[in-house]
Design a protein around this motif. Structure first.
Motif, PDB file in Angstrom:
ATOM      1  N   LYS A  39       9.960   5.822  12.687  1.00  0.00           N
ATOM      2  CA  LYS A  39      11.170   4.803  12.600  1.00  0.00           C
ATOM      3  C   LYS A  39      11.462   4.034  11.671  1.00  0.00           C
ATOM      4  CE  LYS A  39      13.931   1.918  14.012  1.00  0.00           C
ATOM      5  NZ  LYS A  39      15.207   1.889  14.824  1.00  0.00           N
ATOM      6  N   GLN A  40      12.934   4.890  11.175  1.00  0.00           N
ATOM      7  CA  GLN A  40      13.387   4.406   9.570  1.00  0.00           C
ATOM      8  C   GLN A  40      13.876   2.251   9.659  1.00  0.00           C
ATOM      9  OE1 GLN A  40      16.577   6.334   7.763  1.00  0.00           O
ATOM     10  NE2 GLN A  40      15.462   7.051   6.560  1.00  0.00           N
ATOM     11  N   ILE A  41      12.970   2.098   8.719  1.00  0.00           N
ATOM     12  CA  ILE A  41      13.580   0.533   8.506  1.00  0.00           C
ATOM     13  C   ILE A  41      14.640   0.224   7.842  1.00  0.00           C
ATOM     14  CG2 ILE A  41      12.351  -1.759   8.485  1.00  0.00           C
ATOM     15  CD1 ILE A  41      10.477  -0.425   9.715  1.00  0.00           C
ATOM     16  N   PRO A  42      15.920  -0.633   8.862  1.00  0.00           N
ATOM     17  CA  PRO A  42      16.817  -1.364   8.282  1.00  0.00           C
ATOM     18  C   PRO A  42      16.848  -2.174   6.731  1.00  0.00           C
ATOM     19  CG  PRO A  42      16.980  -0.817  10.998  1.00  0.00           C
ATOM     20  CD  PRO A  42      15.962  -1.151  10.176  1.00  0.00           C
ATOM     21  N   GLY A  43      17.159  -1.840   6.028  1.00  0.00           N
ATOM     22  CA  GLY A  43      17.333  -2.640   4.614  1.00  0.00           C
ATOM     23  C   GLY A  43      15.865  -2.769   3.945  1.00  0.00           C
ATOM     24  N   ALA A  44      14.549  -1.161   4.420  1.00  0.00           N
ATOM     25  CA  ALA A  44      14.059  -1.966   3.981  1.00  0.00           C
ATOM     26  C   ALA A  44      13.915  -0.733   3.029  1.00  0.00           C
ATOM     27  CB  ALA A  44      11.969  -1.242   4.638  1.00  0.00           C
ATOM     28  N   TRP A  45      14.533  -1.199   1.192  1.00  0.00           N
ATOM     29  CA  TRP A  45      14.199   0.086   0.264  1.00  0.00           C
ATOM     30  C   TRP A  45      13.203  -0.036  -0.426  1.00  0.00           C
ATOM     31  CZ3 TRP A  45      18.435   3.046   0.993  1.00  0.00           C
ATOM     32  CH2 TRP A  45      19.105   2.559   2.109  1.00  0.00           C
ATOM     33  N   ALA A  46      12.810   1.172  -1.249  1.00  0.00           N
ATOM     34  CA  ALA A  46      11.454   0.978  -2.063  1.00  0.00           C
ATOM     35  C   ALA A  46      11.382  -0.438  -3.374  1.00  0.00           C
ATOM     36  CB  ALA A  46      11.305   2.576  -2.811  1.00  0.00           C
ATOM     37  N   ASN A  47      12.544  -0.586  -3.515  1.00  0.00           N
ATOM     38  CA  ASN A  47      12.701  -1.970  -4.435  1.00  0.00           C
ATOM     39  C   ASN A  47      11.946  -3.332  -4.117  1.00  0.00           C
ATOM     40  OD1 ASN A  47      14.988  -1.562  -3.430  1.00  0.00           O
ATOM     41  ND2 ASN A  47      16.862  -2.507  -5.297  1.00  0.00           N
ATOM     42  N   ASN A  48      12.692  -3.188  -2.725  1.00  0.00           N
ATOM     43  CA  ASN A  48      12.533  -4.568  -2.330  1.00  0.00           C
ATOM     44  C   ASN A  48      11.643  -4.710  -1.113  1.00  0.00           C
ATOM     45  OD1 ASN A  48      14.111  -2.848  -0.284  1.00  0.00           O
ATOM     46  ND2 ASN A  48      15.106  -4.784   0.545  1.00  0.00           N
ATOM     47  N   VAL A  49      10.972  -3.395  -1.175  1.00  0.00           N
ATOM     48  CA  VAL A  49       9.391  -3.716  -0.168  1.00  0.00           C
ATOM     49  C   VAL A  49       8.233  -3.523  -1.080  1.00  0.00           C
ATOM     50  CG1 VAL A  49       7.785  -2.282   0.909  1.00  0.00           C
ATOM     51  CG2 VAL A  49       9.961  -2.500   1.816  1.00  0.00           C
ATOM     52  N   VAL A  50       8.241  -2.777  -2.089  1.00  0.00           N
ATOM     53  CA  VAL A  50       7.733  -2.971  -3.366  1.00  0.00           C
ATOM     54  C   VAL A  50       7.676  -4.258  -4.193  1.00  0.00           C
ATOM     55  CG1 VAL A  50       6.638  -2.543  -5.269  1.00  0.00           C
ATOM     56  CG2 VAL A  50       7.679  -0.574  -3.962  1.00  0.00           C
ATOM     57  N   SER A  51       8.508  -5.090  -3.902  1.00  0.00           N
ATOM     58  CA  SER A  51       8.319  -6.141  -4.880  1.00  0.00           C
ATOM     59  C   SER A  51       8.903  -7.560  -3.929  1.00  0.00           C
ATOM     60  CB  SER A  51       9.591  -6.903  -5.272  1.00  0.00           C
ATOM     61  OG  SER A  51      10.430  -6.129  -4.254  1.00  0.00           O
ATOM     62  N   GLY A  52       8.259  -7.070  -2.648  1.00  0.00           N
ATOM     63  CA  GLY A  52       7.626  -8.238  -1.426  1.00  0.00           C
ATOM     64  C   GLY A  52       8.410  -8.841  -0.785  1.00  0.00           C
ATOM     65  N   ASP A  53       9.380  -8.722  -0.664  1.00  0.00           N
ATOM     66  CA  ASP A  53      11.199  -9.118   0.225  1.00  0.00           C
ATOM     67  C   ASP A  53      10.974  -9.353   2.173  1.00  0.00           C
ATOM     68  OD1 ASP A  53      13.549 -10.285   0.714  1.00  0.00           O
ATOM     69  OD2 ASP A  53      14.822  -8.242   0.065  1.00  0.00           O
ATOM     70  N   PRO A  54      10.797 -10.902   1.554  1.00  0.00           N
ATOM     71  CA  PRO A  54       9.939 -11.528   2.686  1.00  0.00           C
ATOM     72  C   PRO A  54      11.257 -10.745   4.133  1.00  0.00           C
ATOM     73  CG  PRO A  54      10.903 -13.306   1.436  1.00  0.00           C
ATOM     74  CD  PRO A  54      11.010 -11.763   1.008  1.00  0.00           C
TER      75      PRO A  54
END
Length: 227
Positions: A39-54
């Motif tokens: 399942k590809q997660i909408p809006g989950a890009w490497a830059n914001n997941v790595v940095s911890g976007d809540p």
């Protein structure tokens, strides 16, 4: 037959070329007894997941619930930094969840000699922070050595929405990080956070002579418990 579910970033890339030392990724069917579902997660890009976007957390929770409805017996992720959302995802479903190979670290710290260290290979060493330590229940990271892919062609590829990279460039970046690990003393094992290292971990193991653990081992442990 038990099936693993994989929650994936929205980034989409392509590797150019082939090499015997460049293997299959975490989601390749050959790694499992039954083809995984993803399942590809909408809006989950490497830059914001790595940095911890809540803001990504709720989408990962929705994706996990969908994978469970579709028959997944366990869930993992294609980015080790998704460990930031481990508690929320695991709380939302009734099947085992292990978002990241980083979750293996507490056990590895227990099984290597207490005077030895573990080298952690990561997408971005600058983003290993207190939130991650809390997720891992590690209070003393002094025995961990971090080497990251920042400022490499592989890093640029992973951060692109639709990237391309030559396999030889990934191998060159791998060899560079191997050389950095070899400069450290008293390293007893290597833990690969970034799932790109799943493709090259045999090369790392052969070059260093050390035990190497990665996201595929984490996924294999999950499936061993439900198969």
């Amino acid at each position: 037959m038990a099936t693993i579910g994989v929650l994936s970033l929205s980034n989409d890339g392509r590797y150019i070329g082939q090499h015997p030392d460049f293997g299959y990724g975490i989601g390749h069917p050959s790694r499992y007894a039954s083809p995984p579902i993803s399942k590809q997660i909408p809006g989950a890009w490497a830059n914001n997941v790595v940095s911890g976007d809540p803001d990504c957390e709720s989408e990962y929770v929705k994706g996990a619930k969908e994978l469970e409805r579709n028959g997944a017996a366990a869930i993992t992720c294609d980015c080790g930094f998704t460990v930031r959302y481990q508690k929320a995802i695991a709380s939302a479903v009734s099947i085992p969840v292990s978002t990241s190979s980083l979750l293996l670290l507490p056990a590895l710290l227990s099984i290597v000699p207490p005077d030895k260290k573990i080298s952690v290979l990561t997408a971005d060493s600058r983003c290993i922070d207190a939130e991650i330590w809390a997720a891992l229940s590690i209070t003393d990271p002094s025995r961990l050595i971090f080497e990251g892919l920042e400022d490499t062609a592989t890093y640029d590829y992973m951060w692109a929405e639709k990237g391309e990279i030559n396999v030889e460039d990934v191998l060159a970046d791998t060899d560079d990080i191997i050389a950095r690990v070899q400069k450290h003393e008293n390293v007893a094992a290597i833990l690969c956070e970034c799932t790109v290292f799943v493709r090259v971990s045999p090369r790392i193991r052969r070059a260093t002579g050390l035990p190497v653990y990665d996201a595929a081992h984490n996924a294999g442990l999950l499936m061993a418990g439900v198969s």
